[in-house]
Scaffold this motif. Sequence first.
Motif, mmCIF file in Angstrom:
data_model
loop_
_atom_site.group_PDB
_atom_site.id
_atom_site.type_symbol
_atom_site.label_atom_id
_atom_site.label_comp_id
_atom_site.label_asym_id
_atom_site.label_seq_id
_atom_site.Cartn_x
_atom_site.Cartn_y
_atom_site.Cartn_z
ATOM 1 N N ILE A 51 11.774 5.031 -14.024
ATOM 2 C CA ILE A 51 11.529 4.615 -12.649
ATOM 3 C C ILE A 51 12.527 5.349 -11.781
ATOM 4 C CG2 ILE A 51 13.020 2.570 -12.896
ATOM 5 C CD1 ILE A 51 11.175 1.163 -10.847
ATOM 6 N N GLU A 63 9.491 4.342 -4.668
ATOM 7 C CA GLU A 63 9.657 4.315 -6.115
ATOM 8 C C GLU A 63 8.572 5.202 -6.737
ATOM 9 O OE1 GLU A 63 11.515 -0.154 -6.994
ATOM 10 O OE2 GLU A 63 9.408 0.308 -7.493
ATOM 11 N N THR A 64 8.943 5.895 -7.805
ATOM 12 C CA THR A 64 7.998 6.707 -8.562
ATOM 13 C C THR A 64 8.105 6.304 -10.022
ATOM 14 O OG1 THR A 64 8.402 8.533 -7.035
ATOM 15 C CG2 THR A 64 7.186 9.044 -9.050
ATOM 16 N N TYR A 65 6.974 6.204 -10.701
ATOM 17 C CA TYR A 65 6.941 5.670 -12.061
ATOM 18 C C TYR A 65 6.423 6.722 -13.037
ATOM 19 C CZ TYR A 65 6.708 1.725 -8.843
ATOM 20 O OH TYR A 65 6.929 0.874 -7.802
ATOM 21 N N SER A 73 0.805 4.882 -12.327
ATOM 22 C CA SER A 73 0.776 3.867 -11.274
ATOM 23 C C SER A 73 1.769 2.756 -11.591
ATOM 24 C CB SER A 73 -0.630 3.286 -11.150
ATOM 25 O OG SER A 73 -0.972 2.567 -12.333
ATOM 26 N N ARG A 74 2.005 1.911 -10.616
ATOM 27 C CA ARG A 74 2.922 0.785 -10.815
ATOM 28 C C ARG A 74 2.418 -0.145 -11.916
ATOM 29 N NH1 ARG A 74 3.507 -2.112 -5.515
ATOM 30 N NH2 ARG A 74 5.005 -0.435 -5.100
ATOM 31 N N ARG A 75 1.116 -0.384 -11.944
ATOM 32 C CA ARG A 75 0.558 -1.278 -12.961
ATOM 33 C C ARG A 75 0.795 -0.727 -14.370
ATOM 34 N NH1 ARG A 75 -5.667 -2.840 -12.385
ATOM 35 N NH2 ARG A 75 -4.781 -3.707 -10.466
ATOM 36 N N TYR A 77 3.155 1.367 -15.285
ATOM 37 C CA TYR A 77 4.596 1.285 -15.571
ATOM 38 C C TYR A 77 4.975 -0.117 -16.036
ATOM 39 C CZ TYR A 77 9.565 0.624 -14.645
ATOM 40 O OH TYR A 77 10.893 0.284 -14.755
ATOM 41 N N GLU A 78 4.452 -1.134 -15.372
ATOM 42 C CA GLU A 78 4.799 -2.512 -15.739
ATOM 43 C C GLU A 78 4.315 -2.844 -17.147
ATOM 44 O OE1 GLU A 78 6.668 -4.719 -14.491
ATOM 45 O OE2 GLU A 78 7.150 -3.768 -12.592
ATOM 46 N N ALA A 90 9.345 -3.130 -11.168
ATOM 47 C CA ALA A 90 8.944 -2.404 -9.965
ATOM 48 C C ALA A 90 9.089 -3.306 -8.750
ATOM 49 C CB ALA A 90 7.508 -1.914 -10.107
ATOM 50 N N GLN A 92 7.579 -4.741 -5.728
ATOM 51 C CA GLN A 92 6.221 -4.948 -5.223
ATOM 52 C C GLN A 92 6.112 -4.808 -3.712
ATOM 53 O OE1 GLN A 92 3.689 -5.374 -7.333
ATOM 54 N NE2 GLN A 92 5.076 -5.369 -9.103
ATOM 55 N N ASP A 96 2.824 1.748 -3.527
ATOM 56 C CA ASP A 96 2.658 2.508 -4.777
ATOM 57 C C ASP A 96 1.980 3.837 -4.442
ATOM 58 O OD1 ASP A 96 2.387 3.393 -7.352
ATOM 59 O OD2 ASP A 96 0.839 1.957 -7.926
#
Length: 271
Positions: A51, A63-65, A73-75, A77-78, A90, A92, A96
Amino acid sequence: MREPPLNGMQFMTNDLKHEQLQSGKVIMRRFKEDGSLAGESHGHGGLEIRIQYDFEDGVKVSETYFAKRRMVSRRTYERARSAYPDMPPADQSLEDWGGGLLQMVRQEQRQRKEDAARRLAESVESRFPRPDGTNWLRVISGDKSHLVVFASRDWKFLSRERTVPTGREWLNAFGFTGSGSERRTVAMEFEIGFEVIGKLENMLNASRRLLIEINQFMQNPPEVRPWTDSFRPRRKPRRPPPPAWLRVLPPLIEFLSALHEPNVLIFNHHQ
């Protein structure tokens, strides 16, 4: 004076601070000339998961994942973060933008695929059944056509083998190289399909000379010297396999010799 390591090793240059924790996580911080924080990243194994934060005036603005060595994407990454307990969650509240960019790329890829399918359906080539392979070309003259099927290594052989000087000329005559108004892209994803107008005389002459050179090559292939200056043992060099051109050139020459139009249509599909 450097700060003592908190839970592992750390070092600092003029604008970069690098810290590796005992868990294997690496934290890097970038600083501006005035000493303010410009960026920070937390990650494992290069880009196995990471991250990355960007700051402006001390405030985090983006933020970049990354996961499995690519931006995600953030999803995504999570989901990947569940296997790394020490990775931060991340934020929220931030946009994103990486996920949005990836969505735009996927939409563009879908559009390009649809456009390629439409162009192929509109092309003369659509009248004929397509072969199973990914490397082939079809010469079309009115209601007559001739299919030439080869492998990727075959056309690359013609572009690289110096003892077959007509190879590049033949590739150019059949639409492998060049660009401009005479060359129309029909399909372009991982495969490339072109419609190009070929000059019959050039195609026929290049094919005849190429067949002679290929036969000479096979009768007296160039020697490949073994690696004698290496500490590692090397396998004995093998004689190159017979190229497909010995099989496909004679019927191609016969087909071209029966044509009378000065120009013919070529559909070239290679990967």
